[in-house]
Design an enzyme around this catalytic site. Structure first.
Site, short mmCIF file in Angstrom:
data_model
loop_
_atom_site.label_atom_id
_atom_site.label_comp_id
_atom_site.label_asym_id
_atom_site.label_seq_id
_atom_site.Cartn_x
_atom_site.Cartn_y
_atom_site.Cartn_z
N LYS A 155 5.73 -39.98 31.26
CA LYS A 155 6.10 -39.28 30.03
C LYS A 155 4.95 -39.27 29.02
O LYS A 155 4.25 -40.26 28.86
CB LYS A 155 7.35 -39.92 29.43
CG LYS A 155 8.60 -39.38 30.14
CD LYS A 155 9.83 -40.09 29.70
CE LYS A 155 9.81 -41.49 30.19
NZ LYS A 155 10.63 -41.80 31.32
N GLU A 188 18.27 -40.66 39.57
CA GLU A 188 18.54 -41.75 38.60
C GLU A 188 19.59 -41.36 37.57
O GLU A 188 19.93 -40.17 37.41
CB GLU A 188 17.23 -42.14 37.90
CG GLU A 188 16.58 -40.99 37.17
CD GLU A 188 15.97 -41.39 35.85
OE1 GLU A 188 16.61 -42.16 35.10
OE2 GLU A 188 14.86 -40.92 35.56
N1 PSU Z 1 12.50 -39.22 32.99
C1 PSU Z 1 13.12 -38.36 32.16
N2 PSU Z 1 13.94 -38.89 31.19
C2 PSU Z 1 14.20 -40.24 31.13
C3 PSU Z 1 13.56 -41.14 32.03
C4 PSU Z 1 12.71 -40.56 32.94
O1 PSU Z 1 12.93 -37.14 32.25
O2 PSU Z 1 14.99 -40.66 30.29
C5 PSU Z 1 13.86 -42.64 32.00
C6 PSU Z 1 13.69 -43.20 33.41
O3 PSU Z 1 14.92 -43.75 33.80
C7 PSU Z 1 12.63 -44.27 33.28
C8 PSU Z 1 12.83 -44.73 31.88
O4 PSU Z 1 12.79 -45.29 34.22
O5 PSU Z 1 13.03 -43.48 31.18
C9 PSU Z 1 11.66 -45.55 31.38
O6 PSU Z 1 12.09 -46.38 30.37
P1 PSU Z 1 11.16 -47.60 29.85
O7 PSU Z 1 9.96 -46.93 29.27
O8 PSU Z 1 12.00 -48.32 28.83
O9 PSU Z 1 10.83 -48.44 31.06
#
Ligand code: PSU
Ligand code: MN
Length: 299
Positions: A155, A23
């Site tokens: 996370k 990604e």
């Molecule tokens: N994993 C990481 N760092 C990130 C992300 C994932 O180590 O920045 C990103 C991914 O792209 C994931 C996003 O899809 O954070 C989630 O964002 P949100 O909570 O706004 O859906």
């Protein structure tokens, strides 16, 4: 769906070689410059070293790009105007010809359309703490995309029990790589279970094949604990996190800005310890994903 393939990816697809999707939100919004650009190139070489072809995914000029040039990766890393796009933004990005970084949800969507079966990331999005209506589109994509997705859980900034429940309800199969627990990103412990502990990549691939035989469309989420040397004790993490969450609420940070804000503040407060942990787990996951892609091709 129109896709623009990088040369290396297009060769690999033509020759039926194993590929791993990566990604780009983690490049543009997950890590600071210049660590982000270094990490992006490192992940690609780790995938290559382990016998697969990296396919980093992003949107440039409204085109869905699978396999990026060095210039494109550098642009993602350095340009502050790159937009973070989730599923809902795809039509906007395409029609308005935007340059965008793809989240887990959008990367999986594009990778699936490109015929890639394995995807590696750091941590998936999920249900946010405090606001149970803020649920990442990542979850929905995992429920509907038959891919092996490698990550270190969701996370830590999220409501992990609620995220785990969502995945269960929506039929996402969670396998713990040499682990009984659903990891909490920077920590291997969360107190939450996985559906099955697996000891080998072969088992993961067997389970993924069984999913296909059953006609199921869910992702196999392979959760891999952070390498032990980089693990941060959960008590310390919770302290850093509560300060960070407090700041986010005072500054009224919400929506797509919330995750990047929390990650960068945690790194600031921990003097880079969480950032190093993030990079370590990303690299480890890329290696395991490459091995899974190679093994998957044997069938
Ligand atoms: N994993 C990481 N760092 C990130 C992300 C994932 O180590 O920045 C990103 C991914 O792209 C994931 C996003 O899809 O954070 C989630 O964002 P949100 O909570 O706004 O859906
Ligand atoms: Mn959200």
């Amino acid at each position: 769906m129109e896709i623009r393939y990088g040369q290396e990816v297009s060769d690999a697809l033509d020759r039926g070689k194993p590929l791993v999707a990566l990604e780009s939100t983690v490049i543009a919004h997950g890590l600071p410059f210049p660590q982000n650009v270094e990490m992006a190139f490192d992940l690609e070489s780790i995938v290559r070293k382990n016998g697969a072809t990296p396919a980093t995914i992003a949107v440039f000029d409204g085109e869905f790009c699978v396999g990026l040039s060095k210039t494109q990766i550098k642009k993602l890393a350095a340009d502050k105007n790159i937009r973070k796009i989730s599923k809902r933004d795809l039509p906007i990005a395409a029609a308005l010809k935007l340059d965008c970084a793809t989240t887990v949800a959008t990367t999986m969507f594009i990778a699936q359309n490109a015929g890639i079966r394995v995807f590696s990331t750091g941590g998936i999005g999920g249900v946010h703490r405090g606001d149970r209506l803020d649920i990442s589109a990542d979850l929905n994509e995992l429920a509907n995309t038959p891919m092996i997705t490698v990550c270190s859980g969701a996370k830590i900034v999220l409501d992990l029990p609620a995220t785990r429940e969502w995945l269960e309800t929506n039929g996402v199969t969670i396998l713990g790589y040499k682990s009984d627990e659903f990891p909490a990103f920077y920590s291997s412990k969360s107190g939450l279970y996985v559906d099955e502990r697996v000891e080998s990549i072969e088992q993961v691939v067997e389970i993924s094949r069984a999913r296909d035989d059953l006609g199921l469309k869910n992702a196999i989420l392979l959760v891999v604990p952070i390498p032990h040397e980089f693990e941060i004790e959960i008590g310390i993490l919770e302290d850093i996190l509560s300060t960070t969450l407090e700041m986010a609420s005072q500054q009224e940070i919400a929506g797509k800005h919330l995750t990047p804000f929390l990650l960068s503040k945690m790194s600031e407060i921990s003097k880079g310890v969480t950032m190093d942990a993030n990079i370590a787990l990303l690299k480890n996951n890329a290696e395991i994903a490459a091995k899974a892609a190679v093994h998957l091709k044997k069938y």
